[in-house]
Enzyme design. Structure first.
Site, PDB file in Angstrom:
ATOM      1  N   ASP A 178      -3.700  -6.416  -3.798  1.00 18.31           N
ATOM      2  CA  ASP A 178      -4.742  -6.063  -2.827  1.00 18.31           C
ATOM      3  C   ASP A 178      -4.358  -6.666  -1.487  1.00 18.31           C
ATOM      4  O   ASP A 178      -4.243  -7.889  -1.361  1.00 18.31           O
ATOM      5  CB  ASP A 178      -6.086  -6.646  -3.332  1.00 18.31           C
ATOM      6  CG  ASP A 178      -7.214  -6.469  -2.325  1.00 18.31           C
ATOM      7  OD1 ASP A 178      -6.967  -5.920  -1.232  1.00 18.31           O
ATOM      8  OD2 ASP A 178      -8.344  -6.881  -2.648  1.00 18.31           O
ATOM      9  N   PHE A 179      -4.141  -5.792  -0.485  1.00 15.76           N
ATOM     10  CA  PHE A 179      -3.603  -6.326   0.773  1.00 15.76           C
ATOM     11  C   PHE A 179      -4.592  -7.131   1.614  1.00 15.76           C
ATOM     12  O   PHE A 179      -4.264  -7.598   2.705  1.00 15.76           O
ATOM     13  CB  PHE A 179      -2.866  -5.270   1.598  1.00 15.76           C
ATOM     14  CG  PHE A 179      -3.558  -3.965   1.890  1.00 15.76           C
ATOM     15  CD1 PHE A 179      -4.861  -3.904   2.358  1.00 15.76           C
ATOM     16  CD2 PHE A 179      -2.842  -2.763   1.732  1.00 15.76           C
ATOM     17  CE1 PHE A 179      -5.462  -2.691   2.660  1.00 15.76           C
ATOM     18  CE2 PHE A 179      -3.443  -1.545   2.030  1.00 15.76           C
ATOM     19  CZ  PHE A 179      -4.752  -1.502   2.492  1.00 15.76           C
ATOM     20  N   ASP A 208       0.340  -1.602  -4.622  1.00 15.72           N
ATOM     21  CA  ASP A 208      -0.860  -0.798  -4.296  1.00 15.72           C
ATOM     22  C   ASP A 208      -1.990  -1.255  -5.197  1.00 15.72           C
ATOM     23  O   ASP A 208      -1.834  -2.213  -5.989  1.00 15.72           O
ATOM     24  CB  ASP A 208      -0.585   0.716  -4.460  1.00 15.72           C
ATOM     25  CG  ASP A 208      -1.402   1.559  -3.471  1.00 15.72           C
ATOM     26  OD1 ASP A 208      -2.647   1.536  -3.549  1.00 15.72           O
ATOM     27  OD2 ASP A 208      -0.810   2.232  -2.611  1.00 15.72           O
ATOM     28  N   ARG A 259       3.069   1.626   5.895  1.00 15.96           N
ATOM     29  CA  ARG A 259       3.073   2.991   6.450  1.00 15.96           C
ATOM     30  C   ARG A 259       1.701   3.621   6.278  1.00 15.96           C
ATOM     31  O   ARG A 259       1.183   3.714   5.165  1.00 15.96           O
ATOM     32  CB  ARG A 259       4.113   3.839   5.721  1.00 15.96           C
ATOM     33  CG  ARG A 259       4.162   5.307   6.170  1.00 15.96           C
ATOM     34  CD  ARG A 259       5.215   6.029   5.364  1.00 15.96           C
ATOM     35  NE  ARG A 259       5.476   7.384   5.797  1.00 15.96           N
ATOM     36  CZ  ARG A 259       5.036   8.465   5.148  1.00 15.96           C
ATOM     37  NH1 ARG A 259       4.273   8.357   4.078  1.00 15.96           N
ATOM     38  NH2 ARG A 259       5.360   9.657   5.583  1.00 15.96           N
ATOM     39  N   HIS A 267      -3.966   2.390  10.409  1.00 19.96           N
ATOM     40  CA  HIS A 267      -4.858   3.373  11.052  1.00 19.96           C
ATOM     41  C   HIS A 267      -6.064   3.724  10.151  1.00 19.96           C
ATOM     42  O   HIS A 267      -6.932   4.466  10.547  1.00 19.96           O
ATOM     43  CB  HIS A 267      -4.085   4.622  11.530  1.00 19.96           C
ATOM     44  CG  HIS A 267      -3.629   5.546  10.455  1.00 19.96           C
ATOM     45  ND1 HIS A 267      -3.200   6.839  10.719  1.00 19.96           N
ATOM     46  CD2 HIS A 267      -3.527   5.385   9.110  1.00 19.96           C
ATOM     47  CE1 HIS A 267      -2.864   7.416   9.583  1.00 19.96           C
ATOM     48  NE2 HIS A 267      -3.039   6.567   8.594  1.00 19.96           N
ATOM     49  N   GLY A 287       0.855  -1.197   0.000  1.00 23.19           N
ATOM     50  CA  GLY A 287       0.000   0.000   0.000  1.00 23.19           C
ATOM     51  C   GLY A 287       0.881   1.234   0.000  1.00 23.19           C
ATOM     52  O   GLY A 287       0.639   2.199   0.725  1.00 23.19           O
ATOM     53  N   GLY A 288       1.899   1.207  -0.826  1.00 28.34           N
ATOM     54  CA  GLY A 288       2.958   2.229  -0.784  1.00 28.34           C
ATOM     55  C   GLY A 288       2.683   3.488  -1.585  1.00 28.34           C
ATOM     56  O   GLY A 288       3.561   4.336  -1.714  1.00 28.34           O
TER      57      GLY A 288
HETATM   58  C1  SAM Z   1      -2.759   6.478   3.857  1.00 26.61           C
HETATM   59  S1  SAM Z   1      -2.223   5.859   2.316  1.00 26.61           S
HETATM   60  C2  SAM Z   1      -0.535   5.498   2.667  1.00 26.61           C
HETATM   61  C3  SAM Z   1       0.308   5.414   1.437  1.00 26.61           C
HETATM   62  C4  SAM Z   1       1.796   5.069   1.677  1.00 26.61           C
HETATM   63  N1  SAM Z   1       1.971   3.877   2.468  1.00 26.61           N
HETATM   64  C5  SAM Z   1       2.506   6.246   2.328  1.00 26.61           C
HETATM   65  O1  SAM Z   1       2.686   6.243   3.540  1.00 26.61           O
HETATM   66  O2  SAM Z   1       2.855   7.189   1.597  1.00 26.61           O
HETATM   67  C6  SAM Z   1      -2.933   4.251   2.241  1.00 26.61           C
HETATM   68  C7  SAM Z   1      -2.557   3.464   1.018  1.00 26.61           C
HETATM   69  O3  SAM Z   1      -3.251   2.214   1.009  1.00 26.61           O
HETATM   70  C8  SAM Z   1      -3.612   1.926  -0.343  1.00 26.61           C
HETATM   71  N2  SAM Z   1      -4.702   0.938  -0.334  1.00 26.61           N
HETATM   72  C9  SAM Z   1      -5.978   1.096   0.062  1.00 26.61           C
HETATM   73  N3  SAM Z   1      -6.647  -0.062  -0.065  1.00 26.61           N
HETATM   74  C10 SAM Z   1      -5.772  -0.977  -0.548  1.00 26.61           C
HETATM   75  C11 SAM Z   1      -5.857  -2.371  -0.860  1.00 26.61           C
HETATM   76  N4  SAM Z   1      -6.994  -3.052  -0.669  1.00 26.61           N
HETATM   77  N5  SAM Z   1      -4.747  -2.997  -1.321  1.00 26.61           N
HETATM   78  C12 SAM Z   1      -3.576  -2.319  -1.480  1.00 26.61           C
HETATM   79  N6  SAM Z   1      -3.435  -1.003  -1.202  1.00 26.61           N
HETATM   80  C13 SAM Z   1      -4.524  -0.344  -0.731  1.00 26.61           C
HETATM   81  C14 SAM Z   1      -4.021   3.276  -0.863  1.00 26.61           C
HETATM   82  O4  SAM Z   1      -4.113   3.325  -2.259  1.00 26.61           O
HETATM   83  C15 SAM Z   1      -2.927   4.142  -0.284  1.00 26.61           C
HETATM   84  O5  SAM Z   1      -1.805   4.164  -1.101  1.00 26.61           O
END
Ligand code: SAM
Length: 401
Positions: free
Chosen positions: A286-287, A258, A302, A306, A233-234
């Site tokens: 998809d996490f 992501d 990261r 939350h 989810g980067g």
């Molecule tokens: C708050 S952002 C944090 C992004 C990154 N980790 C950072 O700190 O810059 C949350 C991230 O989770 C990703 N996300 C949301 N649902 C997801 C899923 N089911 N699988 C993978 N990524 C996902 C979003 O696209 C987003 O990039």
């Protein structure tokens, strides 16, 4: 008790305003002065002034967004105190009616976001120029367009005790299906701002790389065909870039994961161009499904947990745990606020806690909360390393057993 001398304080505050750079950003006296002037300002307020401050608290965000969107700041920036811009010229440049424009400019001047150099003529200030920087522009878009309607809906959502209640984000944005991430996919301006904002949200603060000696603790003796780091989810890959820049010669792959749309947009985004040069490999993942990259040295999450309630967090963690190598060969690094790690008065985490509740129906967590969630996913918490006074922390975890 010593006698209070307002004349001395007024003189000193006047000098401070004339010489704002006299205290450096890291000077502890600057932080203490900020704290005391805020307390003093609250102590001095009359009930009417308190009311005004509270009821109009969304206005600085609104006037900043208007001033960015309607070219007010960019027009001001082309002028100066000796060559200010008149209201009629500003009306032409912004396309706004003079009546609303004049009220916005009065408010901007009160906020030091503009200066009325002579009646009806305006000049830029330090703040005008600051608000034009991409970092502020993006933050304003995210908070005005995405978060403000969400905050506005929170009160009514919290009164709903039904088990299928919407998040305040859904209520505020009139959608019962989408979470913020799917909503962003059909709102490209806000989406671009959100993913760029993820890079700058804690700009200027220490980072997790200041408390994790990655080459020694995690990447020791790595080889080029193994996976060093998976950023789950980067987003656009800011942390992958930061890691590669911190350890350019450490062998091993760096993988950015992501949602499909984010990976696609990230590849096209100018800001994410360094990924290619730095050898960051983007992968759709998809996490909530089993982690596809097995046995990496580090799985990094990261600002992920939350965003989710406990049940979903356990699901995310289990999906990663199943791919992690045993005997401490894989480490999970979670970066989030850890409640209880902040210094008194540093309420950034509290503000985020309310935002997470509103946007995601989720929350910030304590060390005990993380320990429990990790345990339920077959992982054990090794260490919490706080790296800012707000409680931003790196939580290190390994597979149990
Ligand atoms: C708050 S952002 C944090 C992004 C990154 N980790 C950072 O700190 O810059 C949350 C991230 O989770 C990703 N996300 C949301 N649902 C997801 C899923 N089911 N699988 C993978 N990524 C996902 C979003 O696209 C987003 O990039």
């Amino acid at each position: 008790m010593a006698a209070f001398r307002p004349d001395l304080l007024l003189e000193q505050l006047g000098l401070l305003i004339e010489q704002p750079g006299s205290l450096s950003q890291d000077d502890p006296q600057r932080a203490e002065l900020l704290r005391l002037t805020r307390l003093a300002s609250t102590a001095l307020e009359t009930p009417l002034e308190v009311t005004q401050r509270i009821i109009f608290s969304p206005l600085p965000l609104l006037t900043t967004r208007l001033s960015q969107e309607f070219n007010i700041f960019s027009t001001l920036a082309q002028h100066s105190v000796t060559h200010p811009v008149g209201l009629s010229e500003l009306a032409k440049a912004s396309g706004l009616e003079p009546s609303i424009l004049s009220a916005v400019m009065d408010y901007n001047c009160g906020q030091s976001a503009a200066l009325e150099a002579k009646p009806g003529h305006y000049a830029p200030t330090k703040l005008t120029h600051m608000m034009l920087q991409p970092m502020f522009n993006d933050a304003t878009i995210v908070f005005y367009d995405c978060v403000l309607p969400t905050f506005a809906a929170l009160c009514r959502v919290l009164k709903d005790t039904g088990k299928d209640r919407l998040t305040a984000f859904q209520a505020g944005h009139n959608t019962s299906e989408e979470d913020i991430y799917s909503w962003l996919e059909s709102h490209p301006v806000q989406q671009g701002a959100f993913y760029r904002f993820m890079k700058t949200v804690f700009a200027g603060l220490p980072t997790w790389l200041d408390v994790v000696r990655f080459d020694e603790e995690i990447g020791a003796n790595s080889s080029s065909n193994e996976v060093l780091f998976v950023d789950v989810g980067g987003g656009f890959g800011w942390q992958c870039q930061a890691l590669r820049k911190a350890y350019p010669h450490l062998p091993g792959k760096i993988i950015l994961q992501d949602r499909a749309d984010v990976i696609k947009k990230g590849q096209a985004a100018e800001e994410a161009a360094p990924n290619k040069q730095l050898g960051v490999e983007p992968v759709v993942y998809d996490f909530f499904t089993e982690q596809t990259v097995k046995g990496a040295r580090a799985y990094f999450l990261r600002g992920i947990l939350h965003n989710w309630d406990d049940e979903k967090c356990i699901q995310i963690l289990k999906c990663q745990a199943s791919a992690m190598a045993t005997a401490g060969k894989s480490t999970m690094i979670i970066e989030d606020f850890v409640l209880g790690e902040r210094e008194p008065g540093a309420d950034y985490a509290a503000a985020f806690g309310i935002a997470m509740q509103a946007v995601h129906n989720a929350r910030e967590r304590s060390r005990e909360d993380f320990e429990r969630l990790l345990g339920l996913a077959g992982l054990e918490l090794v260490e919490v390393r706080a790296f800012t006074k707000f409680g931003n922390s790196a939580i290190l975890a390994r597979k149990q057993g």
